[in-house]
Design a protein around this motif. Structure first.
Motif, short mmCIF file in Angstrom:
data_model
loop_
_atom_site.label_atom_id
_atom_site.label_comp_id
_atom_site.label_asym_id
_atom_site.label_seq_id
_atom_site.Cartn_x
_atom_site.Cartn_y
_atom_site.Cartn_z
N ILE A 236 0.94 -1.21 -0.14
CA ILE A 236 -0.13 -0.10 -0.16
C ILE A 236 0.79 1.29 -0.09
O ILE A 236 0.62 2.23 -0.61
CB ILE A 236 -0.89 0.09 1.20
N LEU A 237 1.86 1.34 1.04
CA LEU A 237 2.84 2.30 0.80
C LEU A 237 3.35 2.54 -0.49
O LEU A 237 3.57 3.66 -0.97
CB LEU A 237 3.99 2.17 1.95
N GLU A 238 3.84 1.53 -1.27
CA GLU A 238 4.55 1.71 -2.34
C GLU A 238 3.62 2.22 -3.40
O GLU A 238 3.71 3.07 -4.39
CB GLU A 238 5.02 0.26 -3.04
N ARG A 240 1.13 4.45 -2.98
CA ARG A 240 1.04 5.62 -2.54
C ARG A 240 1.89 6.58 -3.42
O ARG A 240 1.82 7.59 -3.76
CB ARG A 240 0.84 5.82 -1.09
N GLU A 241 3.37 5.77 -3.37
CA GLU A 241 4.53 6.62 -3.78
C GLU A 241 4.26 6.87 -5.30
O GLU A 241 4.68 7.88 -5.79
CB GLU A 241 5.88 5.98 -3.37
N PHE A 243 1.22 6.61 -6.87
CA PHE A 243 -0.20 7.31 -6.80
C PHE A 243 -1.16 6.41 -7.61
O PHE A 243 -1.94 6.82 -8.28
CB PHE A 243 -0.14 8.80 -7.47
N TRP A 244 -0.97 5.29 -7.30
CA TRP A 244 -1.94 4.20 -7.81
C TRP A 244 -3.03 3.78 -6.67
O TRP A 244 -3.03 2.96 -5.83
CB TRP A 244 -1.02 2.65 -7.78
N SER A 245 -3.86 4.76 -6.44
CA SER A 245 -5.19 4.79 -5.75
C SER A 245 -5.75 3.45 -6.04
O SER A 245 -6.45 3.02 -5.12
CB SER A 245 -5.84 6.17 -5.88
N ILE A 248 -4.12 0.84 -3.96
CA ILE A 248 -4.17 1.14 -2.55
C ILE A 248 -5.37 0.86 -2.06
O ILE A 248 -5.60 -0.03 -1.09
CB ILE A 248 -4.35 2.79 -2.41
#
Length: 282
Positions: A236-238, A240-241, A243-245, A248
């Motif tokens: 999930i953090l990856e 976010r970096e 911007f793959w919502s 996420i």
């Protein structure tokens, strides 16, 4: 008589499942409708169908398909990261919970049964208990470095106190009628503890275990965002970096489904182990 009873319970169970699905289905329909109307940026809140496609891409194993590209290389259809991320996260949860509960159970039994042990240990427990496991992240990394050890330490810490406090409460709140009856029958200290106090405290202990494993599952997601390079939290953090919502949200839904499965499993285990307890249906 048993077959009709089983059928009745089965129908009631499926009815409960159907009722429970109404709200999620309505929420998904509203979400899809809002996305279809274009009222929100798809990069901020993608449509459920886009999330579903990303979830399938996230789930299925890595398989190549032949496609000629400018560089003459193969293209890959699916990432297949989800099964490994689930495995690593669940492994950390099980190990951390086993350590935390394994330490909390004997200490809780001792503190509940002995006023001396309780007087010695309770101040320290009450000082440490309000500190959230997340606050230990810097120390965990300093002590254990990166990888599984700090994550397992944080999970064990998160599971420790719910099991400990419920075990203490279970031992200290045994019905006095049971204790007086055992004394009148000549039970010694060991028999009193093993045959009266411990069985009476089991419902509390199992409730603490259910809360503890839920807390462990929350902590593993947070710890994987900090100390490891795999697992659901890291993924999930990856996302976010980059911007793959959609990824996420797919990871969040996976976490929710796993949490639901764990809670249902713990509830069924509690009901099975407490069949003898008053108030539970056989």
């Amino acid at each position: 008589m048993k077959i009709p009873d089983r059928r009745k319970r089965s129908r009631e169970r499926w009815r409960e499942i159907g009722v429970g699905l109404v709200a999620p289905v309505l929420a998904l329909a509203l979400w899809q409708w809002v996305a279809y109307q274009g009222w929100v940026n798809p990069q901020v809140l993608p449509a459920p169908l886009d999330v579903w496609r990303k979830w399938v891409d996230y789930l299925l194993p890595l398989v190549p398909f032949e496609q000629y590209t400018e560089g003459g290389r193969w293209s890959w259809a699916f990432s297949g990261e989800l099964p490994m991320d689930i495995w690593t996260s669940m492994f950390r949860v099980v190990v951390g919970f086993a350590i935390g509960a394994g330490l909390a159970l004997p200490l809780g039994l001792a503190m509940g049964a002995s006023r001396v042990v309780y007087a010695w240990m309770n101040p320290l427990v009450q000082i440490l208990r309000p500190i959230p496991p997340i606050a230990y992240i810097p120390l965990a990394i300093l002590w254990f470095g990166l990888g599984n050890p700090p994550a397992v330490f944080l999970i064990a810490l998160g599971a420790f106190f719910p099991v400990l406090m419920n075990t203490i409460a279970g031992v200290r709140h045994v019905d006095g009628i049971y204790l007086r009856a055992a004394r009148n029958l000549g039970a010694d200290g060991a028999t009193m503890f093993l045959r009266v106090i411990l069985p009476a405290a089991v419902p509390y202990i199992l409730s603490g275990a259910r809360i503890g494993i839920g807390t462990a599952f929350i902590v593993v997601i947070v710890s994987e965002m900090i100390a490891v390079n795999n697992g659901l939290g890291f993924r999930i953090l990856e996302a976010r970096e980059y911007f793959w919502s959609d990824k996420i949200i797919a990871g969040m839904i996976t976490i929710g489904l796993l949490g639901l499965a764990i809670d249902v499993a713990m509830n069924r285990l509690n009901n099975h182990l407490l069949r003898w307890h008053r108030g539970l249906e056989h």
